[in-house]
Design an enzyme around this catalytic site. Sequence first.
Site, mmCIF file in Angstrom:
data_model
loop_
_atom_site.group_PDB
_atom_site.id
_atom_site.type_symbol
_atom_site.label_atom_id
_atom_site.label_comp_id
_atom_site.label_asym_id
_atom_site.label_seq_id
_atom_site.Cartn_x
_atom_site.Cartn_y
_atom_site.Cartn_z
ATOM 1 N N ASP A 35 -8.182 15.749 -9.756
ATOM 2 C CA ASP A 35 -7.684 16.949 -9.092
ATOM 3 C C ASP A 35 -8.550 17.165 -7.849
ATOM 4 O OD1 ASP A 35 -7.345 19.771 -8.385
ATOM 5 O OD2 ASP A 35 -6.350 19.976 -10.324
ATOM 6 N N ILE A 36 -7.938 17.389 -6.692
ATOM 7 C CA ILE A 36 -8.728 17.560 -5.465
ATOM 8 C C ILE A 36 -9.381 18.942 -5.389
ATOM 9 C CG2 ILE A 36 -7.504 15.818 -4.131
ATOM 10 C CD1 ILE A 36 -6.023 18.160 -2.727
ATOM 11 N N GLU A 75 3.049 25.104 -8.509
ATOM 12 C CA GLU A 75 3.061 24.769 -7.085
ATOM 13 C C GLU A 75 3.562 23.358 -6.783
ATOM 14 O OE1 GLU A 75 -0.789 23.700 -8.867
ATOM 15 O OE2 GLU A 75 0.322 25.572 -8.859
ATOM 16 N N HIS A 82 2.783 17.608 -15.106
ATOM 17 C CA HIS A 82 1.410 17.095 -15.113
ATOM 18 C C HIS A 82 0.577 17.802 -16.177
ATOM 19 C CE1 HIS A 82 1.453 20.379 -12.128
ATOM 20 N NE2 HIS A 82 0.170 20.551 -12.346
ATOM 21 N N HIS A 93 -3.453 18.696 -17.089
ATOM 22 C CA HIS A 93 -4.835 18.799 -16.620
ATOM 23 C C HIS A 93 -5.749 18.397 -17.772
ATOM 24 C CE1 HIS A 93 -4.242 21.281 -12.911
ATOM 25 N NE2 HIS A 93 -3.110 21.580 -13.533
#
Length: 134
Positions: free
Chosen positions: A29-30, A88, A93, A95
């Site tokens: 994750d950025i 968003e 996905h 996490h």
Amino acid sequence: MAGIFARIAAGEIPSYKCAESDKFYAFLDINPLVKGHTLVIPRREEDYIFDLEDGELAEMAVFAKRVARAIKAAFPCRKVGMAVLGLEVPHAHIHLVPMQTEKDMNFANPKLSLTDAEMADAAARILREFEAGE
């Protein structure tokens, strides 16, 4: 046009790859909560995780489990937390977040700002552990 996560999985947009298979892709994750915070996505674009076919969802969970084990080996922690959230990006996905306490999974926490070198090192550590566990 493919969404951002599909383009990342296809290699069209750079990412910090942590693991991959023919069906799934994992990358850092950025905007991580903690070092090692990783996203797991299906290569096939699907907005809502629970719209995946049963078999695909099961395979994704097993893939995420392998990635979580690699994260735990690369970043010793008490557990690796799993969360399905995020509106968003219209791509399913998961996490995966290394946790010392449950507070590490609070998505309202300030995000870390890591250098490119720190991100590359974190991804390489996870990828190395993932490949060693195959």
